[in-house]
Design an enzyme around this catalytic site. Structure first.
Site, PDB file in Angstrom:
ATOM      1  N   ASP A 173      -0.137   0.916  -8.428  1.00 54.56           N
ATOM      2  CA  ASP A 173      -0.036   0.040  -9.594  1.00 54.56           C
ATOM      3  C   ASP A 173      -1.437  -0.207 -10.172  1.00 54.56           C
ATOM      4  O   ASP A 173      -2.019  -1.261  -9.982  1.00 54.56           O
ATOM      5  CB  ASP A 173       0.645  -1.275  -9.178  1.00 54.56           C
ATOM      6  CG  ASP A 173       0.921  -2.185 -10.364  1.00 54.56           C
ATOM      7  OD1 ASP A 173       0.881  -1.687 -11.513  1.00 54.56           O
ATOM      8  OD2 ASP A 173       1.165  -3.387 -10.141  1.00 54.56           O
ATOM      9  N   HIS A 218       1.887  -1.666 -14.106  1.00 55.63           N
ATOM     10  CA  HIS A 218       3.152  -2.307 -14.518  1.00 55.63           C
ATOM     11  C   HIS A 218       3.015  -3.130 -15.791  1.00 55.63           C
ATOM     12  O   HIS A 218       4.020  -3.472 -16.405  1.00 55.63           O
ATOM     13  CB  HIS A 218       3.738  -3.134 -13.361  1.00 55.63           C
ATOM     14  CG  HIS A 218       3.123  -4.484 -13.179  1.00 55.63           C
ATOM     15  ND1 HIS A 218       2.219  -4.766 -12.190  1.00 55.63           N
ATOM     16  CD2 HIS A 218       3.303  -5.638 -13.861  1.00 55.63           C
ATOM     17  CE1 HIS A 218       1.880  -6.036 -12.263  1.00 55.63           C
ATOM     18  NE2 HIS A 218       2.510  -6.585 -13.267  1.00 55.63           N
ATOM     19  N   GLY A 256       1.164 -13.213 -15.105  1.00 56.45           N
ATOM     20  CA  GLY A 256       0.111 -13.244 -16.129  1.00 56.45           C
ATOM     21  C   GLY A 256      -1.265 -12.937 -15.563  1.00 56.45           C
ATOM     22  O   GLY A 256      -2.205 -12.699 -16.305  1.00 56.45           O
TER      23      GLY A 256
HETATM   24  N1  ARG Z   1       3.375  -9.320 -11.444  1.00 57.45           N
HETATM   25  C1  ARG Z   1       2.680 -10.466 -11.859  1.00 57.45           C
HETATM   26  C2  ARG Z   1       2.138 -10.251 -13.278  1.00 57.45           C
HETATM   27  O1  ARG Z   1       2.618  -9.378 -13.945  1.00 57.45           O
HETATM   28  C3  ARG Z   1       1.650 -10.899 -10.886  1.00 57.45           C
HETATM   29  C4  ARG Z   1       2.321 -11.619  -9.784  1.00 57.45           C
HETATM   30  C5  ARG Z   1       1.446 -12.015  -8.698  1.00 57.45           C
HETATM   31  N2  ARG Z   1       2.254 -12.829  -7.869  1.00 57.45           N
HETATM   32  C6  ARG Z   1       1.856 -13.373  -6.727  1.00 57.45           C
HETATM   33  N3  ARG Z   1       2.676 -14.164  -6.089  1.00 57.45           N
HETATM   34  N4  ARG Z   1       0.679 -13.139  -6.250  1.00 57.45           N
HETATM   35  O2  ARG Z   1       1.363 -11.032 -13.774  1.00 57.45           O
END
Ligand code: ARG
Length: 854
Positions: free
Chosen positions: A139, A87, A241
């Protein structure tokens, strides 16, 4: 070629590290030659709730940059290969060009040019064909570097698990990254790599946590190829991040990458652990795609003892309950903090975490010299419930735009040492910005700030939260659209469930509003000094300050909403504005689609001694207007015993309604109308607070507003007293005069009922005539003349009498709405003159004749 040689030299140079030798027993060489040492950091020793990593602890950690900044994490799995999350590179279904990306290796802090670190261009990005969105799994991504990384103490690959590798749930593993340290709170400078220990959660436990209802309407299903790590109670997690970064677990001295940071719901929220892409199931995919002359990733076989230690324990589903906001007894708040500043009265605040107290900034800062923060913090003390000694204060952090208005009059005080949380002290829960306190939520007050409440005031008052429309239109600003449910509210309005004690004045005290959801208390709003003696009615919501509070405290208890009501599908979301206010505040408000509760807030039942009941209309907080013939017996000179009930549209009390009653202490009649005045003003024993159950109607000076829609409001059945409104048209004075020639006193209005509406209400109740203006305000236009359904005593001409008697009547400004045009002619159409006995047929005729006398 030369590069290859150099690389082998580097590997040689780093391989004889301490501890490497005794591990050869479990090294994977038996099954397959592995030419790359992996998973061994130099021995020594965002992530939310984590801490700074030591340099060299996580030498496989990679930062992936685009446009000059860190976007995602990754892990070095081979000299030319980085593992990350799909992603990070796929936007709207398309893979971004590799040329836009670069990989930073060997970095610890990202501030300035990190020493020992180096950058590699990305030559190719590979994503599984079946990747679509994070919640659908797969992913992961492989990045081929344009040139191999320079391996060294700070740059080493991690070990990858084989497909057969099992990581036992309950294992403590580590996630690393430069991501946000809390929701919407970026890692501050100098951007030191963060590490956090996370527990692997089994599939059942994770799915069970995620199946708990929560503010995120979840359709999420944990799929094969995903794994969860974190804690049911939240607070430690990866965050925005960190994606693409590794989750690594140590087995027999080597670090294996169990997961790739993928997604979560918020960060660190209770019952919402982080979701990772499991690496082991992708062994084949990784092997298939990593090609090239350099050594590929190492997949050591699982060390024996780790594998044998694996029994698939049955996991129980441990739901975490809120740790904040529990009070054994409402009124004794375990978060109540009293800040003692030498030389001034105690300031009341609330404990929001182990180390932080929230209180009004105005307690501590002088509004005139606010740029000079106090320096004598040494002498300050904080008293908390059940603590033997006062706490000392380390730091005062005023809100960045601390103003002396309620909305941002906030400061945070850090205690020198954190307190142990127990039944008391215990922090209050704070709402996230998107929290939506449901209308009808149960709330109470707590002391706030330094104001001294009048002796005897009971803060144990229970209240219910008003719906957004009401709160906004009762106290909101004109022209500002009503916030939709789910948007941040401008105000939170409690409606007290008990009557105000007469004579108490709430003038000089400040309060915070605590609202309960499933037994958990949230600090929902705060309020400065109230105006007038009324109880505090509109509070500034605290939820918009959640991000600031968690940014400063890094650990305040922001808790997800516990009660919600998604409402019917396709709920009406039209933006609304409120009808205009008068100089005395809101009047004549009635929500468009009359919701549950009292529908006609100004409608009063006037109970006259002897059992007679008629309609009264609240025209000011302490005054009801009624028809004289209803409240006074002909010839009687004594004031009868009269009770007035409000908030009682119907016999059974309705959900948001709140009944109240008052005695009538005097009756005032207009002097100029001789012996049988049609209108009487009833003075109530005490004022009523404006609410949807008791709100004055608006009055209009002068005449009748054209273009308004008008209704006669009465009871169909005097016994059950359920209000019914019958639609009418007010006739022009000339028409009225002609119809009833000679018999009408001046100031009488005639109405014509809409088809079939005539018999809707009883004459005996002396129903009023109401009109709704184009602006939306409801205006009292007339009161029924004795025994008539069609004739009403006009209110407009009584403006002087009413405003002199009542003082606070709500007269709308006359501007904008036209009145009846002045009429001089006495001419009546021959067909209707004298037809007063049965005006209907004649009227019909007249209405059909195109505006005859213009
Ligand atoms: N999708 C997020 C990113 O692009 C990571 C999110 C992780 N979130 C969590 N609550 N563990 O960095």
């Amino acid at each position: 070629m030369s590069q290859h040689l150099l690389l082998s030299l580097v590997i040689l140079a780093i391989s004889p590290i301490p501890g490497a030798l005794q591990d050869t027993a479990v090294s994977p060489t038996q099954e397959e030659p592995e030419d790359l040492d992996c998973g061994r950091p130099e021995p020594s020793a965002r992530i939310m709730g984590g801490s700074d990593a030591q340099p060299g602890t996580w030498p496989w950690q990679v930062s992936l940059h685009r446009g000059g900044g860190h976007i995602c994490g990754g892990s070095l799995i081979a000299p030319s290969w980085v593992l990350s999350a799909a992603h990070c590179f796929v936007t709207n279904g398309t893979l971004e060009p590799a040329a836009e990306w670069s990989a930073l290796l060997g970095a610890h802090s990202q501030d300035g040019t990190p020493d020992g670190a180096h950058v590699r261009a990305v030559a190719a990005i590979l994503v599984p064909d079946n990747y679509s969105r994070v919640e659908r799994g797969a992913d992961l991504a492989l990045l081929r570097l344009a040139a191999p990384a320079k391996l060294g103490p700070a740059v080493r690959p991690v070990c990858l698990p084989r497909a057969s590798h099992r990581f036992a749930h309950g294992t403590a593993c580590w996630a690393t990254g430069w991501g946000d340290i809390q929701e919407a709170d970026p890692l501050p400078l100098p951007w030191v790599l963060q590490e956090v220990e996370l527990i692997l959660l089994g599939e059942a436990a994770c799915q069970c946590l995620y199946s708990r209802p929560g503010p995120f309407n979840l359709t999420f299903q944990l799929l094969p190829g995903m794994l969860c790590a974190g804690y049911p109670e939240g607070r430690r997690d990866t965050c925005q991040g960190d994606s693409g970064g590794p989750l690594v677990c140590e087995e027999a001295g080597r670090w294996f990458q169990a997961g790739i940071t993928s997604f979560g719901f918020g960060c660190g929220r209770r019952n919402r652990p982080g979701v990772f892409t499991a690496v082991a199931p992708y062994e084949a995919w990784i092997r298939e795609h990593v090609k090239g002359p350099e050594p590929g990733p190492a997949f050591p076989s699982q060390p024996q003892e780790s594998h044998s230690g694996l029994q698939e324990l049955r996991e129980n589903c441990t739901i975490a309950l809120p740790e904040c906001g529990k009070a054994l007894q409402p009124g004794t708040w375990p978060w109540e903090a009293r800040v003692m500043v030498p030389g001034s009265r105690p300031c009341h605040g609330a404990l929001v975490s182990e180390s932080w107290v929230l209180a009004p900034a105005s307690c501590f800062l002088d509004p005139i010299s606010s740029d000079r923060p106090p320096r004598d913090l040494d002498a300050w003390r904080v008293l908390l419930p059940s603590r033997p000694r006062a706490e000392r204060v380390a730091r005062l952090v005023p809100h960045e735009n601390a103003s002396w208005e309620d909305a941002s009059d906030l400061a945070l005080l850090q205690l020198r040492a954190p307190v142990n949380l127990s039944a008391a002290p215990r922090p209050v829960c704070l709402p996230h910005p998107e929290h939506y306190f449901l209308p009808g939520s149960r709330c109470r007050l707590a002391r706030w700030g330094r104001g001294e409440p009048a002796p005897g005031l009971s803060p144990l008052l229970e209240a219910e939260l008003l719906g957004g429309w009401w709160c906004h239109c009762l106290y909101g600003r004109q022209g500002v659209p009503v916030p939709l449910p789910g948007d941040p509210p401008h105000a939170l309005c409690p409606v007290y469930l008990e009557e105000e004690e007469a004579g108490r004045c709430w003038n000089d005290s400040r309060w915070s509003l605590l609202c309960q959801e499933e037994g958990t208390w949230f600090l929902a709003g705060v309020r400065g000094f109230s105006t007038g003696c009324l109880r505090p009615r509109a509070f500034s919501p605290l939820q918009t300050h959640g991000p600031w509070i968690s940014h400063v405290t890094r650990g305040a208890y922001l808790e997800d909403q516990l009660a919600w009501d998604w409402g019917p599908e396709g709920e009406e979301t039209e933006t609304q504005t409120c009808p205009p206010h008068t100089e005395h505040g809101a009047c004549g408000l009635r929500p468009e689609a009359a919701q549950m509760g009292v529908q006609w807030p100004w409608l009063a039942e006037v109970h006259v001694a002897g059992g007679r009941v008629c309609t009264g209309i609240l025209v000011a907080p302490g005054w009801v207007l009624a028809a004289t013939h209803c409240v006074l017996r002909l010839g009687s000179t004594t004031v009868p015993y009269i009770e007035v009930y409000l908030g009682r549209a119907g016999t059974s009390p309705l959900p948001q309604g709140h009944q109240l009653s008052r005695l009538v202490i005097s009756i005032r009649l207009p002097r100029h109308l001789g012996l049988s005045p049609p209108l009487a003003l009833l003075e109530l024993s005490s004022q009523v607070e404006p609410s949807p159950s008791a709100l004055p109607i608006c009055l209009h000076p002068g005449g009748v507003t054209l273009g308004a829609s008008c209704w006669v409001l009465g009871w169909k059945n005097p016994q059950d007293r359920v209000p019914v409104a019958a639609a009418v048209t007010i006739l022009t004075p000339r028409l009225c005069h002609c119809l009833y020639q000679g018999i009408l006193p001046p100031g009488t209005l005639c109405v014509l009922y809409a088809e079939g509406q005539e018999d809707r209400c009883e004459v005996t109740s002396a129903p009023p005539l109401l009109c709704q203006t184009e602006g939306g305000s409801w205006v009292l236009t007339g009161m029924a003349v004795r025994g008539s359904r069609e004739l009403f005593a006009a209110i407009g001409p009584e403006e002087v009498w009413i405003s002199q008697t009542v003082g606070e009547a709500h007269f709308l400004s006359p501007g904008g709405s036209p009145y009846w045009p002045p009429e001089g002619s006495n001419l009546c159409h021959p067909d209707i003159a004298g037809a007063s006995g049965s005006p209907r047929p004649a009227l019909f005729l007249l209405l059909l004749t195109p505006l005859i006398q213009g």
